[in-house]
Design a protein around this motif. Structure first.
Motif, PDB file in Angstrom:
ATOM      1  N   THR A   8       0.884  -1.263   0.005  1.00  0.00           N
ATOM      2  CA  THR A   8       0.120  -0.049  -0.100  1.00  0.00           C
ATOM      3  C   THR A   8       0.816   1.186   0.018  1.00  0.00           C
ATOM      4  O   THR A   8       1.794   1.253   0.493  1.00  0.00           O
ATOM      5  N   PHE A   9       0.522   2.153  -0.929  1.00  0.00           N
ATOM      6  CA  PHE A   9       1.397   3.587  -1.103  1.00  0.00           C
ATOM      7  C   PHE A   9       0.240   4.398  -0.529  1.00  0.00           C
ATOM      8  O   PHE A   9      -0.899   4.616  -0.667  1.00  0.00           O
ATOM      9  N   ASP A  10       0.835   5.272   0.872  1.00  0.00           N
ATOM     10  CA  ASP A  10       0.117   6.294   1.271  1.00  0.00           C
ATOM     11  C   ASP A  10       0.440   7.452   0.164  1.00  0.00           C
ATOM     12  O   ASP A  10       1.516   7.715  -0.200  1.00  0.00           O
ATOM     13  N   ASN A  82      12.312   6.961   1.949  1.00  0.00           N
ATOM     14  CA  ASN A  82      11.911   5.841   2.173  1.00  0.00           C
ATOM     15  C   ASN A  82      12.750   4.439   3.056  1.00  0.00           C
ATOM     16  O   ASN A  82      13.913   4.937   2.795  1.00  0.00           O
ATOM     17  N   ARG A  83      12.207   3.944   3.823  1.00  0.00           N
ATOM     18  CA  ARG A  83      12.931   2.673   4.467  1.00  0.00           C
ATOM     19  C   ARG A  83      12.970   1.613   3.556  1.00  0.00           C
ATOM     20  O   ARG A  83      13.444   0.446   4.045  1.00  0.00           O
ATOM     21  N   LEU A 134      14.948   6.878  -8.959  1.00  0.00           N
ATOM     22  CA  LEU A 134      14.074   7.895  -9.284  1.00  0.00           C
ATOM     23  C   LEU A 134      12.993   8.231  -8.019  1.00  0.00           C
ATOM     24  O   LEU A 134      13.019   7.295  -7.008  1.00  0.00           O
ATOM     25  N   ALA A 135      12.256   9.325  -8.123  1.00  0.00           N
ATOM     26  CA  ALA A 135      11.092   9.625  -7.101  1.00  0.00           C
ATOM     27  C   ALA A 135       9.674   9.557  -8.075  1.00  0.00           C
ATOM     28  O   ALA A 135       9.738  10.291  -9.020  1.00  0.00           O
ATOM     29  N   ASN A 140       8.244   9.242  -3.735  1.00  0.00           N
ATOM     30  CA  ASN A 140       8.456   7.943  -3.221  1.00  0.00           C
ATOM     31  C   ASN A 140       9.748   7.328  -4.155  1.00  0.00           C
ATOM     32  O   ASN A 140       9.508   7.326  -5.206  1.00  0.00           O
ATOM     33  N   GLU A 141      10.964   7.173  -3.603  1.00  0.00           N
ATOM     34  CA  GLU A 141      12.099   6.617  -4.063  1.00  0.00           C
ATOM     35  C   GLU A 141      11.840   5.208  -4.580  1.00  0.00           C
ATOM     36  O   GLU A 141      11.111   4.491  -3.978  1.00  0.00           O
TER      37      GLU A 141
END
Length: 145
Positions: A8-10, A82-83, A134-135, A140-141
């Protein structure tokens, strides 16, 4: 038996993020859950208020092999690196001829930058392009490897 999982992407703009990642991953819009003819029918059955119907989007691998990916609207923006990130393995491995790997990486990175991605870094091994960081349009990387 392994647990079924999804990613899931917030995000602030679920449909736009879903459209970006469909191209990035060669995914498609996910069909509605079994027993429902549309996502609208499912949302009604689950008592989701109509003003929240555009707060999410779901995409999937058309072959059924990859994980389902959901985009979920959240009020806050991204604030830190991002982790965890995705590696898009378009180069097909370091055992491939360098010129072909680089061509595939450059083509995919260019395609995604045309859709709103930003180039953050390029990494080289022995002077040869290894991967591009990229982002996505919301920051988001991810790597094109």
């Amino acid at each position: 038996m392994a647990i079924t999982w999804a990613l899931t992407f917030d995000c602030n703009a679920p449909v736009e993020q879903a459209n970006f990642w469909k191209v990035a991953l060669d995914y498609v819009d996910a069909p509605p859950p079994p027993g429902f003819s549309s996502w609208g029918d499912w949302l009604i059955k689950c008592d989701v208020p109509e003003d929240e119907w555009n707060d999410g989007a779901v995409i999937c691998d058309p072959t059924g092999d990859g994980p389902q990916i959901s985009m979920l609207r959240v009020p806050e923006g991204k604030t830190a690196k991002n982790r965890i990130h995705l590696d898009l393995k378009v180069g097909l491995g370091r055992d491939q001829p360098t010129h072909l790997r680089q061509q595939r990486i450059e083509e995919k990175a260019g395609q995604l930058m045309n859709l709103g991605a930003s180039e953050l870094e390029r990494h080289f091994i022995n002077g040869e392009l290894d991967h591009v960081v990229l982002a996505d349009p919301e920051g988001n990387e991810f790597c094109v490897v």
